[in-house]
Design a protein around this motif. Structure first.
Motif, PDB file in Angstrom:
ATOM      1  N   THR A 177      40.279  53.026  49.739  1.00 48.75           N
ATOM      2  CA  THR A 177      40.717  52.896  48.352  1.00 48.75           C
ATOM      3  C   THR A 177      41.292  51.509  48.092  1.00 48.75           C
ATOM      4  O   THR A 177      40.978  50.869  47.078  1.00 48.75           O
ATOM      5  CB  THR A 177      41.765  53.972  48.014  1.00 48.75           C
ATOM      6  OG1 THR A 177      41.180  55.268  48.153  1.00 48.75           O
ATOM      7  CG2 THR A 177      42.299  53.798  46.592  1.00 48.75           C
ATOM      8  N   VAL A 178      42.135  51.026  49.008  1.00 48.52           N
ATOM      9  CA  VAL A 178      42.746  49.705  48.838  1.00 48.52           C
ATOM     10  C   VAL A 178      41.691  48.610  48.935  1.00 48.52           C
ATOM     11  O   VAL A 178      41.703  47.638  48.169  1.00 48.52           O
ATOM     12  CB  VAL A 178      43.873  49.499  49.867  1.00 48.52           C
ATOM     13  CG1 VAL A 178      44.396  48.065  49.812  1.00 48.52           C
ATOM     14  CG2 VAL A 178      45.013  50.473  49.600  1.00 48.52           C
ATOM     15  N   HIS A 179      40.759  48.746  49.882  1.00 47.10           N
ATOM     16  CA  HIS A 179      39.693  47.749  50.003  1.00 47.10           C
ATOM     17  C   HIS A 179      38.865  47.676  48.723  1.00 47.10           C
ATOM     18  O   HIS A 179      38.538  46.577  48.247  1.00 47.10           O
ATOM     19  CB  HIS A 179      38.789  48.093  51.191  1.00 47.10           C
ATOM     20  CG  HIS A 179      39.430  47.868  52.514  1.00 47.10           C
ATOM     21  ND1 HIS A 179      38.849  48.239  53.711  1.00 47.10           N
ATOM     22  CD2 HIS A 179      40.607  47.298  52.853  1.00 47.10           C
ATOM     23  CE1 HIS A 179      39.641  47.920  54.715  1.00 47.10           C
ATOM     24  NE2 HIS A 179      40.714  47.344  54.221  1.00 47.10           N
ATOM     25  N   ASP A 180      38.527  48.824  48.177  1.00 45.95           N
ATOM     26  CA  ASP A 180      37.763  48.843  46.925  1.00 45.95           C
ATOM     27  C   ASP A 180      38.573  48.222  45.784  1.00 45.95           C
ATOM     28  O   ASP A 180      38.027  47.505  44.934  1.00 45.95           O
ATOM     29  CB  ASP A 180      37.372  50.281  46.556  1.00 45.95           C
ATOM     30  CG  ASP A 180      36.329  50.866  47.496  1.00 45.95           C
ATOM     31  OD1 ASP A 180      35.699  50.096  48.252  1.00 45.95           O
ATOM     32  OD2 ASP A 180      36.153  52.104  47.486  1.00 45.95           O
ATOM     33  N   LEU A 181      39.876  48.506  45.769  1.00 38.70           N
ATOM     34  CA  LEU A 181      40.748  47.945  44.735  1.00 38.70           C
ATOM     35  C   LEU A 181      40.772  46.426  44.818  1.00 38.70           C
ATOM     36  O   LEU A 181      40.646  45.732  43.799  1.00 38.70           O
ATOM     37  CB  LEU A 181      42.163  48.500  44.893  1.00 38.70           C
ATOM     38  CG  LEU A 181      43.237  47.845  44.027  1.00 38.70           C
ATOM     39  CD1 LEU A 181      43.005  48.188  42.562  1.00 38.70           C
ATOM     40  CD2 LEU A 181      44.628  48.286  44.473  1.00 38.70           C
ATOM     41  N   ILE A 182      40.930  45.884  46.026  1.00 38.66           N
ATOM     42  CA  ILE A 182      40.982  44.431  46.200  1.00 38.66           C
ATOM     43  C   ILE A 182      39.676  43.797  45.731  1.00 38.66           C
ATOM     44  O   ILE A 182      39.677  42.774  45.033  1.00 38.66           O
ATOM     45  CB  ILE A 182      41.279  44.082  47.672  1.00 38.66           C
ATOM     46  CG1 ILE A 182      42.723  44.479  48.020  1.00 38.66           C
ATOM     47  CG2 ILE A 182      41.067  42.584  47.928  1.00 38.66           C
ATOM     48  CD1 ILE A 182      43.053  44.359  49.498  1.00 38.66           C
ATOM     49  N   ALA A 183      38.557  44.403  46.114  1.00 36.77           N
ATOM     50  CA  ALA A 183      37.261  43.872  45.679  1.00 36.77           C
ATOM     51  C   ALA A 183      37.139  43.906  44.158  1.00 36.77           C
ATOM     52  O   ALA A 183      36.662  42.940  43.540  1.00 36.77           O
ATOM     53  CB  ALA A 183      36.134  44.667  46.331  1.00 36.77           C
ATOM     54  N   ASP A 184      37.582  44.994  43.529  1.00 38.16           N
ATOM     55  CA  ASP A 184      37.504  45.105  42.073  1.00 38.16           C
ATOM     56  C   ASP A 184      38.411  44.094  41.384  1.00 38.16           C
ATOM     57  O   ASP A 184      38.038  43.502  40.362  1.00 38.16           O
ATOM     58  CB  ASP A 184      37.889  46.517  41.624  1.00 38.16           C
ATOM     59  CG  ASP A 184      36.793  47.534  41.880  1.00 38.16           C
ATOM     60  OD1 ASP A 184      35.655  47.123  42.165  1.00 38.16           O
ATOM     61  OD2 ASP A 184      37.085  48.748  41.813  1.00 38.16           O
ATOM     62  N   ARG A 188      35.564  42.113  39.669  1.00 37.63           N
ATOM     63  CA  ARG A 188      35.437  42.661  38.323  1.00 37.63           C
ATOM     64  C   ARG A 188      36.444  42.060  37.355  1.00 37.63           C
ATOM     65  O   ARG A 188      36.120  41.731  36.208  1.00 37.63           O
ATOM     66  CB  ARG A 188      35.607  44.176  38.365  1.00 37.63           C
ATOM     67  CG  ARG A 188      35.332  44.875  37.030  1.00 37.63           C
ATOM     68  CD  ARG A 188      35.734  46.335  37.109  1.00 37.63           C
ATOM     69  NE  ARG A 188      37.177  46.482  37.269  1.00 37.63           N
ATOM     70  CZ  ARG A 188      37.780  47.619  37.618  1.00 37.63           C
ATOM     71  NH1 ARG A 188      37.051  48.700  37.867  1.00 37.63           N
ATOM     72  NH2 ARG A 188      39.099  47.682  37.727  1.00 37.63           N
ATOM     73  N   ASP A 189      37.704  41.923  37.813  1.00 35.40           N
ATOM     74  CA  ASP A 189      38.776  41.512  36.911  1.00 35.40           C
ATOM     75  C   ASP A 189      39.097  40.025  36.986  1.00 35.40           C
ATOM     76  O   ASP A 189      39.882  39.527  36.175  1.00 35.40           O
ATOM     77  CB  ASP A 189      40.047  42.308  37.209  1.00 35.40           C
ATOM     78  CG  ASP A 189      39.854  43.805  37.025  1.00 35.40           C
ATOM     79  OD1 ASP A 189      38.889  44.187  36.326  1.00 35.40           O
ATOM     80  OD2 ASP A 189      40.650  44.580  37.582  1.00 35.40           O
ATOM     81  N   GLY A 190      38.552  39.307  37.979  1.00 36.07           N
ATOM     82  CA  GLY A 190      38.810  37.877  38.092  1.00 36.07           C
ATOM     83  C   GLY A 190      40.198  37.528  38.571  1.00 36.07           C
ATOM     84  O   GLY A 190      40.647  36.381  38.406  1.00 36.07           O
ATOM     85  N   ARG A 191      40.904  38.488  39.175  1.00 35.28           N
ATOM     86  CA  ARG A 191      42.247  38.194  39.713  1.00 35.28           C
ATOM     87  C   ARG A 191      42.110  37.413  41.024  1.00 35.28           C
ATOM     88  O   ARG A 191      41.103  37.510  41.718  1.00 35.28           O
ATOM     89  CB  ARG A 191      43.028  39.474  39.978  1.00 35.28           C
ATOM     90  CG  ARG A 191      43.007  40.481  38.868  1.00 35.28           C
ATOM     91  CD  ARG A 191      43.701  40.007  37.601  1.00 35.28           C
ATOM     92  NE  ARG A 191      43.593  41.008  36.564  1.00 35.28           N
ATOM     93  CZ  ARG A 191      44.471  41.993  36.397  1.00 35.28           C
ATOM     94  NH1 ARG A 191      45.517  42.097  37.192  1.00 35.28           N
ATOM     95  NH2 ARG A 191      44.293  42.872  35.423  1.00 35.28           N
TER      96      ARG A 191
END
Length: 328
Positions: A177-184, A188-191
């Motif tokens: 979940t955290v890995h997917d969050l970091i990738a997103d 996706r969000d440009g952070r």
């Protein structure tokens, strides 16, 4: 010093001493907008001190730093409204519930009241804490506390996110979940994500570039692939065979030892021979020699060096202070 258009973190000879101890020395580094930047190093290498310097929590002994064009010390409050920081051991108030924890934090960071309730609800749901929203944090497991701390880090919608061992204490599902969050957050969000981690596989999977710290100094900088390519000497192969090959056949083509002193090896369980060749051009000759000797070859796999190989090679050579790949 001024940041360029796509540079959100920039340091120049950033240094911090604690009495006679040098925690960070002459750190010169750029981190680009939207990238996941891995900051690697053993305990005491200077990673946490660097994060504190970049967020204006510590005063530099010398050197300069800018984050989002702001001076971390002079513009600390303004900067911290735009950054999120997850420390390695985040502190949470055991007397508060999960929803109270996020609500109080959101108020401190001036999250608009009309947005706060929705963001709290969404983050608790995302980190699978929705059914525990009204429970006291003191009864949470380590993994639950880590997920709540991650939610708190993201609550005020930061542009730059500093994560220190974000998957510590999480089970495999939580880690994914955290890995997917970091990738997103990045793709996706440009952070921009500044990821401090001991998990080299995690860094190789997630990071666009990495910097390796050793005793307060940056000893390597670049993409994981470029650093691995620089490290690699010759070609390592795994050859799947029906039986152990004649050592004399291997010796006729493959050197007796690798650059690091390891001899060709046969893995009886995996049924593979592991050898090193000085050049890629030697592969056909080795295959031909094995077939001529009666071996049945089921597969030949080239073994690429990993970020773990890079890290330990640099760690062993860390006293040199070697910096590689700076332009990558």
């Amino acid at each position: 010093m001024s940041t360029t258009g796509d540079t959100v973190i920039q340091t120049h000879q950033l240094t911090r001493h604690f009495d006679q101890v040098v925690a960070v020395e002459d750190l010169t580094l750029d981190v680009h907008a939207g990238e996941v930047f891995g900051f690697l190093g053993h305990n005491g290498a200077g990673k946490t001190t660097t994060v504190r310097l970049l967020n204006g929590v510590l005063v530099a002994t010398s050197g300069e730093a800018q984050v989002l064009g702001l001076d971390p010390l002079a513009d600390g409050p303004d900067l911290r409204r735009q950054t999120g920081v997850l420390t390695e051991t985040p502190s949470l108030d055991d007397r508060l519930t999960a929803i109270e924890t996020l609500t109080v934090y959101g108020a401190l960071y001036d999250v608009p009241r009309q947005d706060l309730e929705r963001r709290v609800h969404d983050l608790l749901a995302h980190f699978e804490l929705g059914d525990r929203a009204g429970d006291l944090v003191g009864g949470f497991s380590k993994g639950m506390r880590q997920r709540l701390a991650l939610a708190r880090t993201l609550l005020h919608d930061p542009t730059v996110i500093f994560l220190d061992e974000p998957t510590a204490g999480l089970d495999p599902v939580g880690r994914r979940t955290v890995h997917d969050l970091i990738a997103d957050l990045s793709r996706r969000d440009g952070r921009t994500v500044f990821l401090c981690t001991h998990d080299l596989a995690e860094a190789q999977k997630l990071c666009d570039r990495v910097g390796v710290m050793e005793h307060g100094r940056l000893v390597a900088l670049g993409t994981p692939e470029a650093l691995a390519h620089e490290l690699q000497r010759g070609v390592r192969l795994e050859i799947e065979l029906d039986a152990e090959p004649d050592p004399k056949v291997l010796a006729s083509v493959a050197p007796a030892t690798t650059p690091d002193g390891a001899a060709p090896a046969w893995d009886e369980v995996a049924r593979v021979a592991r050898v090193w060749l000085p050049t890629r051009a030697a592969i056909p000759g080795l295959v031909e020699a094995l077939v001529s000797a009666g071996s049945h070859i089921y597969g030949v796999t080239r073994q690429e060096p990993s970020l773990e190989d890079v890290y330990f090679a640099l760690h062993d050579d860390g006293e040199t202070g070697r910096v590689t790949g700076g332009g990558i």
